[in-house]
Enzyme design. Structure first.
Site, short mmCIF file in Angstrom:
data_model
loop_
_atom_site.label_atom_id
_atom_site.label_comp_id
_atom_site.label_asym_id
_atom_site.label_seq_id
_atom_site.Cartn_x
_atom_site.Cartn_y
_atom_site.Cartn_z
N GLU A 169 0.81 -1.22 0.00
CA GLU A 169 0.00 0.00 0.00
C GLU A 169 0.85 1.28 0.00
OE1 GLU A 169 -2.90 -0.38 3.18
OE2 GLU A 169 -4.16 -1.58 1.86
N GLU A 195 -6.50 -8.06 -0.80
CA GLU A 195 -6.92 -8.18 0.60
C GLU A 195 -8.41 -7.90 0.70
OE1 GLU A 195 -4.92 -5.54 3.29
OE2 GLU A 195 -2.96 -5.94 2.43
C1 GLA Z 1 -4.27 -2.82 4.91
C2 GLA Z 1 -2.90 -3.44 5.03
C3 GLA Z 1 -2.87 -4.73 5.79
C4 GLA Z 1 -3.77 -4.67 7.00
C5 GLA Z 1 -5.15 -4.29 6.55
C6 GLA Z 1 -6.16 -4.28 7.66
O1 GLA Z 1 -4.95 -3.15 3.79
O2 GLA Z 1 -2.29 -3.64 3.78
O3 GLA Z 1 -1.53 -4.97 6.19
O4 GLA Z 1 -3.29 -3.77 7.94
O5 GLA Z 1 -5.13 -3.01 6.00
O6 GLA Z 1 -7.45 -4.03 7.19
#
Ligand code: GLA
Length: 696
Positions: A158, A322
């Site tokens: 991210e 995710e």
């Molecule tokens: C983000 C991060 C993950 C985690 C999620 C939790 O997407 O990339 O490492 O912390 O949030 O929702």
């Protein structure tokens, strides 16, 4: 025009099911790591993303490496038939690194250097950080590049945010010198710095925007955001040098984000630029299902929109990197997905182009920040709970859907989203502070197509417009001459273009066009916006269009018509009875202008006319009520159609053709009742012409 080819994002011919796996948190618990493998098999997990934040476990001291645990994880996953998405660890660094090399720590816009902690907070310019990340990435590529389990690279995590340290200031000045050919006068002109005596006489005087310094030069703000994107990409490019060199056969992705409350595209980076550097788009989707401010169907529509944008970035399937199988830990209220929602929302992602359902995370952490974030496996290790069971169901069904991998979603309608335009609009002093809502406005236009199950691409400005029949470009405030020329060509060649209020006002430097509306726009639309009225939130006006009155709020453009046909008129205020909606034949095409921000029903009715005119049709005609969405992916030989009930009630749907239910293998058709949150995935065979090549 429809394209039915398959474009594989990975070499896998199965839908990826799995997610972030952090064995580095459990290295002293071999029993748990062993249990993981059994549980993965049980829940039909086939892909694990490993090492996202594992730098401290991999390099506990500078130059001291520990790969043995990761070797075992690779081998263990492979032994159960699984594959690994290997992350580079730059998303969070070890404490020793920050302590020894403080330049890696980010400096915020107030010019305060941050302390070590958290994650996602390094300087993108620091040569030390670039060297360190590239080095560890090289070691990872050397060690695992040939491992048969390695499926893909997940670079960092991210990417986002900005750093204002001296190194970044210098890099920004160099970036500007390059952009403006070392001509400070050109920069001053582009930024209109003569205003408030802001003229720069030396490059060294230029600083990044700051709340305690310069933040009133729009051109500076815009260039800074462009620089932040470029510098992030340059950091990323530096990270992947060893990956490209040693593992050219392994695709590379990084996980994109969304801004959460309204689920709009992440604002911090121009993903249309970033996309060009990736092999595969992936993103992290955390919609707040069952929230108390919108219906499930409205949220589902937003999820559809953002997926259609991220898929369109590369015009190929993407990965859901995710999602939570249950709840998150960072919404204002962390509500659990109700029974059925996990399955439904997973199917929706596939329907819009994802070739994966991956979770954050596999196993719940025992301590710290994310110990209550939803995961496939809870602290109690049990398999008889709702979450584990729903994940298992998703895994089982995905196995039946491998034919979908790599298939496309051809669309004849495109909505134009532009990150730079959004930045400029949000920065502009004018109109109304709270109601610009550019991405939300695009979603408003998307609604009509979502409700009619008509596929839409959400494209960015560098895409080829000619493949679409209808192009919708609302609130295109910032538009270069080059883009205007391309829009004009699109219409001249037979395309239908829709534009709205607050469009075509400034060029790429955020400088207003001086001749009124651009000549090409005037010709194309056969009209000219004369002034924009901004309304208070409680003010209302209305527009009369095709025998009905539609509520207007926020914005109304006063229009002077030349050759255009008046399709609708304002009903109130000093511009009552003047044109509000116009259409104009230009070349072989048609250009529509919508002068005010109108209620949803207007968009439904307005676009209904265009759908009929342009003969825009869903892939499979399914009669249904509000809140049911039908989306499709198209393989060369068949269509996969997802019929999804995003309401809390039973819904009757009617299928006019016989199709195969992919879950039961049975033929179905006619009237069907869908339960609350139920989804059907069906296969519709496509007629193939006798020469076996031309596909209808
Ligand atoms: C983000 C991060 C993950 C985690 C999620 C939790 O997407 O990339 O490492 O912390 O949030 O929702």
């Amino acid at each position: 025009m429809p394209r039915y080819e398959r474009t594989y994002t990975t070499q896998a011919n199965f839908i990826l099911h799995g997610g972030d796996y952090n064995p580095d948190q459990w290295l002293d618990r071999p029993d748990i790591l062993q249990a993981d493998l059994e549980l993965m098999k049980l829940s039909h997990i086939n892909t694990l993303t490993v090492g996202v934040f594992a730098w401290s476990a991999l390099e506990p001291e500078e130059g001291v490496y520990r790969f043995e645990w990761l070797d075992k994880v690779f081998d263990d996953i492979y032994s159960i038939g699984g594959r690994v998405i290997l992350a580079t660890p730059s998303g969070a660094r070890p404490a020793w690194l920050s302590k020894k090399y403080p330049e890696v720590l980010r400096v915020n816009a107030e010019r305060v250097r941050q302390l070590h902690g958290g994650r996602h907070n390094h300087c993108f310019t620091s040569s030390v950080y670039r060297e360190k990340t590239q080095h560890i990435n090289r070691l990872l590529a050397e060690r695992y590049g040939d491992h048969p389990a390695l499926l893909m690279w997940h670079v960092s995590n991210e990417y986002g945010g900005e750093c204002h340290c001296n190194l970044c200031q210098e890099a920004f000045r160099e970036w500007l010198k390059k952009k403006y050919n070392h001509d400070l006068d050109a920069l001053n002109a582009a930024w209109w710095t003569s205003f408030w005596s802001h003229t720069y006489t030396d490059w060294a005087q230029i600083e990044s925007p700051s709340p305690i310094g310069e933040h009133t030069i729009h051109g500076l703000n815009l260039d800074w955001k462009r620089f932040v994107t470029d510098q992030t990409i340059s950091f990323f490019e530096n990270e992947i040098v060893p990956l490209r060199e040693l593992t050219p056969h392994i695709p590379i992705t990084t996980n994109f984000m969304a801004d959460t409350h309204d689920l709009i595209p992440f604002q911090g980076l121009d993903y249309s630029k970033f996309a060009k550097h990736l092999d595969v788009i992936s993103w992290d989707a955390y919609p707040a299902w069952h929230n108390d401010w919108e219906s499930t169907a409205d949220l589902a529509m937003k999820v559809g929109f953002i997926n259609d944008l991220y898929r369109s970035l590369k015009q190929q399937p993407f990965l859901l990197m995710e999602c939570t199988p249950s709840l998150v830990n960072w919404h204002k209220v962390n509500k659990a997905k109700r029974p059925g929602m996990h399955f439904l929302s997973s199917m929706q992602m596939i329907a819009h182009g994802s070739d994966s359902i991956l979770y954050f995370q596999w196993r719940k952490s025992r301590g710290s920040f994310e110990k209550f974030h939803g995961a496939v496996v809870d602290h109690d290790n049990r398999t008889d709970n709702r979450v584990f069971q729903e994940v298992t169901k998703v895994g089982k069904m995905l196995k039946k859907m491998s034919g979908i991998v790599g298939t496309s979603r051809p669309a004849e309608v495109a909505i134009l989203y532009d990150w730079e335009n959004n930045w400029a609009l949000n920065d502009v002093q004018g109109f109304a502070a709270e109601t610009k809502r550019y991405p939300q406005t695009l979603v408003q236009h998307y609604r009509a197509f979502w409700e009619h199950d008509i596929p839409v691409d959400v494209i960015t400005k560098e895409h080829d417009f000619s493949r679409y029949r209808l192009l919708i470009a609302p609130m295109l405030y910032l538009v270069s001459e080059e883009l205007i020329a391309r829009l004009k060509e699109f219409v001249a060649n037979g395309g239908t273009l829709v534009m709205t209020y607050i469009s075509g006002i400034v060029d790429e430097h955020d400088l207003a066009y001086l001749t009124g509306w651009h000549q090409d726009l005037r010709e194309m639309f056969g009209m000219e916006p004369i002034e924009t009225d901004t309304l208070y939130p409680n003010d209302r006006n209305s527009v009369h269009y095709r025998g009905r009155s539609y509520e207007l709020k926020d914005y109304a453009t006063v229009i002077k018509v030349q050759t255009a046909t008046i399709e609708g008129v304002y009903e109130e205020d000093f511009y009552a009875n003047t044109p509000a909606v116009t259409s104009n034949q230009y070349g072989k095409g048609q250009a529509y202008y919508i002068g005010g921000r109108l209620e949803d029903q207007f968009h439904r009715d307005f676009y209904q006319v265009l759908m009929e005119k342009l003969n825009l049709r869903p892939i499979l005609f399914v009669k249904h009520g509000k809140g049911v969405s039908v989306q499709a992916r198209q393989a060369p030989e068949c269509d996969y159609v997802f019929i999804m009930n995003f309401t809390e009630e039973k819904q009757t749907v009617v299928l006019e053709e016989k199709v195969k239910n992919l879950f039961t293998d049975k033929e179905i058709g006619g009237e069907i009742i869908l339960d609350k949150y139920e989804v059907l995935v069906v296969e519709k065979k496509r007629e193939i012409h006798s020469n076996n090549k031309s596909i209808k």
